[in-house]
Design a protein around this motif. Structure first.
Motif, PDB file in Angstrom:
ATOM      1  N   MET A   1      44.081 -12.641  81.259  1.00 47.93           N
ATOM      2  CA  MET A   1      45.265 -11.804  81.234  1.00 47.93           C
ATOM      3  C   MET A   1      45.095 -10.692  82.271  1.00 47.93           C
ATOM      4  O   MET A   1      44.089  -9.999  82.274  1.00 47.93           O
ATOM      5  CB  MET A   1      45.429 -11.227  79.828  1.00 47.93           C
ATOM      6  N   THR A   2      46.103 -10.526  83.153  1.00 42.96           N
ATOM      7  CA  THR A   2      46.058  -9.532  84.215  1.00 42.96           C
ATOM      8  C   THR A   2      47.423  -8.889  84.376  1.00 42.96           C
ATOM      9  O   THR A   2      48.440  -9.590  84.435  1.00 42.96           O
ATOM     10  CB  THR A   2      45.662 -10.185  85.556  1.00 42.96           C
ATOM     11  N   ILE A   3      47.469  -7.578  84.478  1.00 40.81           N
ATOM     12  CA  ILE A   3      48.721  -6.890  84.785  1.00 40.81           C
ATOM     13  C   ILE A   3      49.015  -7.136  86.259  1.00 40.81           C
ATOM     14  O   ILE A   3      48.166  -6.915  87.115  1.00 40.81           O
ATOM     15  CB  ILE A   3      48.611  -5.392  84.475  1.00 40.81           C
ATOM     16  N   GLN A   4      50.226  -7.585  86.556  1.00 39.75           N
ATOM     17  CA  GLN A   4      50.554  -7.986  87.916  1.00 39.75           C
ATOM     18  C   GLN A   4      51.597  -7.116  88.597  1.00 39.75           C
ATOM     19  O   GLN A   4      51.829  -7.256  89.792  1.00 39.75           O
ATOM     20  CB  GLN A   4      51.029  -9.437  87.906  1.00 39.75           C
ATOM     21  N   ARG A   5      52.213  -6.199  87.849  1.00 41.91           N
ATOM     22  CA  ARG A   5      53.278  -5.399  88.441  1.00 41.91           C
ATOM     23  C   ARG A   5      53.406  -4.082  87.708  1.00 41.91           C
ATOM     24  O   ARG A   5      53.187  -4.008  86.505  1.00 41.91           O
ATOM     25  CB  ARG A   5      54.596  -6.152  88.345  1.00 41.91           C
ATOM     26  N   LEU A   6      53.771  -3.028  88.434  1.00 41.48           N
ATOM     27  CA  LEU A   6      53.991  -1.706  87.852  1.00 41.48           C
ATOM     28  C   LEU A   6      55.378  -1.227  88.226  1.00 41.48           C
ATOM     29  O   LEU A   6      55.757  -1.252  89.413  1.00 41.48           O
ATOM     30  CB  LEU A   6      52.956  -0.703  88.370  1.00 41.48           C
ATOM     31  N   LEU A   7      56.145  -0.801  87.229  1.00 49.03           N
ATOM     32  CA  LEU A   7      57.455  -0.213  87.461  1.00 49.03           C
ATOM     33  C   LEU A   7      57.459   1.167  86.809  1.00 49.03           C
ATOM     34  O   LEU A   7      57.357   1.280  85.590  1.00 49.03           O
ATOM     35  CB  LEU A   7      58.567  -1.082  86.860  1.00 49.03           C
ATOM     36  N   ALA A   8      57.517   2.206  87.616  1.00 48.72           N
ATOM     37  CA  ALA A   8      57.627   3.565  87.095  1.00 48.72           C
ATOM     38  C   ALA A   8      59.072   3.770  86.662  1.00 48.72           C
ATOM     39  O   ALA A   8      59.998   3.338  87.346  1.00 48.72           O
ATOM     40  CB  ALA A   8      57.244   4.568  88.171  1.00 48.72           C
ATOM     41  N   GLN A   9      59.274   4.451  85.530  1.00 44.96           N
ATOM     42  CA  GLN A   9      60.623   4.610  85.015  1.00 44.96           C
ATOM     43  C   GLN A   9      61.069   6.067  85.074  1.00 44.96           C
ATOM     44  O   GLN A   9      60.373   6.959  84.608  1.00 44.96           O
ATOM     45  CB  GLN A   9      60.706   4.112  83.573  1.00 44.96           C
ATOM     46  N   MET A  10      62.227   6.280  85.676  1.00 46.93           N
ATOM     47  CA  MET A  10      62.865   7.580  85.734  1.00 46.93           C
ATOM     48  C   MET A  10      64.022   7.549  84.741  1.00 46.93           C
ATOM     49  O   MET A  10      64.926   6.713  84.872  1.00 46.93           O
ATOM     50  CB  MET A  10      63.378   7.861  87.148  1.00 46.93           C
ATOM     51  N   THR A  11      63.982   8.413  83.739  1.00 49.73           N
ATOM     52  CA  THR A  11      64.989   8.408  82.689  1.00 49.73           C
ATOM     53  C   THR A  11      66.092   9.410  83.038  1.00 49.73           C
ATOM     54  O   THR A  11      65.813  10.572  83.340  1.00 49.73           O
ATOM     55  CB  THR A  11      64.350   8.745  81.337  1.00 49.73           C
ATOM     56  N   VAL A  12      67.333   8.948  83.013  1.00 50.54           N
ATOM     57  CA  VAL A  12      68.475   9.744  83.463  1.00 50.54           C
ATOM     58  C   VAL A  12      69.555   9.809  82.389  1.00 50.54           C
ATOM     59  O   VAL A  12      69.546   9.036  81.438  1.00 50.54           O
ATOM     60  CB  VAL A  12      69.067   9.160  84.770  1.00 50.54           C
ATOM     61  N   THR A  13      70.488  10.725  82.585  1.00 54.71           N
ATOM     62  CA  THR A  13      71.598  10.896  81.650  1.00 54.71           C
ATOM     63  C   THR A  13      72.650   9.808  81.808  1.00 54.71           C
ATOM     64  O   THR A  13      73.105   9.223  80.838  1.00 54.71           O
ATOM     65  CB  THR A  13      72.255  12.281  81.861  1.00 54.71           C
ATOM     66  N   ASP A  14      73.052   9.547  83.054  1.00 57.74           N
ATOM     67  CA  ASP A  14      74.159   8.633  83.342  1.00 57.74           C
ATOM     68  C   ASP A  14      73.754   7.729  84.511  1.00 57.74           C
ATOM     69  O   ASP A  14      73.454   8.227  85.602  1.00 57.74           O
ATOM     70  CB  ASP A  14      75.393   9.461  83.680  1.00 57.74           C
ATOM     71  N   LEU A  15      73.772   6.436  84.297  1.00 55.63           N
ATOM     72  CA  LEU A  15      73.258   5.496  85.294  1.00 55.63           C
ATOM     73  C   LEU A  15      74.072   5.476  86.590  1.00 55.63           C
ATOM     74  O   LEU A  15      73.488   5.394  87.669  1.00 55.63           O
ATOM     75  CB  LEU A  15      73.166   4.081  84.722  1.00 55.63           C
ATOM     76  N   ASP A  16      75.388   5.559  86.525  1.00 59.05           N
ATOM     77  CA  ASP A  16      76.184   5.427  87.752  1.00 59.05           C
ATOM     78  C   ASP A  16      75.889   6.520  88.780  1.00 59.05           C
ATOM     79  O   ASP A  16      75.570   6.210  89.932  1.00 59.05           O
ATOM     80  CB  ASP A  16      77.679   5.351  87.428  1.00 59.05           C
TER      81      ASP A  16
END
Length: 119
Positions: A1-16
């Motif tokens: 088992m190997t982690i193959q990808r990293l996605l940093a997440q930016m949390t916002v109020t409104d996506l558009d």
């Protein structure tokens, strides 16, 4: 088992409006919209940034991105109309902090001719 990808997440109020701002930041639209409330920018095959709409948690994210050319990043930010405080000297490299409209922090790091030699 190997982690193959990293996605940093930016949390916002409104996506558009956040998608429009991150499109200006990265110079292109999202690469994927895998589900409602989420947009992704794939910055390479192994890492990227997600922008996720969750108003109760918005504005408390930080991501640090190693940039190959801070001077070009500064020019791109200027062309996109994104405010910043400029590149700053750090101990072993230079940093360029940017804040999105929700208060999330994006920090570009790397060499900058404008502020001296890089890392």
């Amino acid at each position: 088992m190997t982690i193959q990808r990293l996605l940093a997440q930016m949390t916002v109020t409104d996506l558009d409006p956040a998608t429009a701002w991150y499109t200006a930041l990265f110079g292109r639209g999202p690469d994927a919209r895998p589900m409602h409330g989420l947009a992704e920018w794939h910055l390479s095959d192994t890492y990227g940034v997600q922008v996720w709409a969750e108003p109760g948690r918005a504005g408390h994210s930080t991501v640090v991105l190693a940039e190959s050319d801070l001077d070009e990043r500064l020019a791109r930010l200027a062309r996109a109309g994104i405010d910043h405080g400029g590149a700053q000297d750090a101990t072993a490299f230079h940093v360029l902090p940017v804040t999105d409209p929700d208060g999330n922090r994006i920090v570009f790091t790397g060499p900058s001719a404008a502020t001296g030699t890089g890392r």
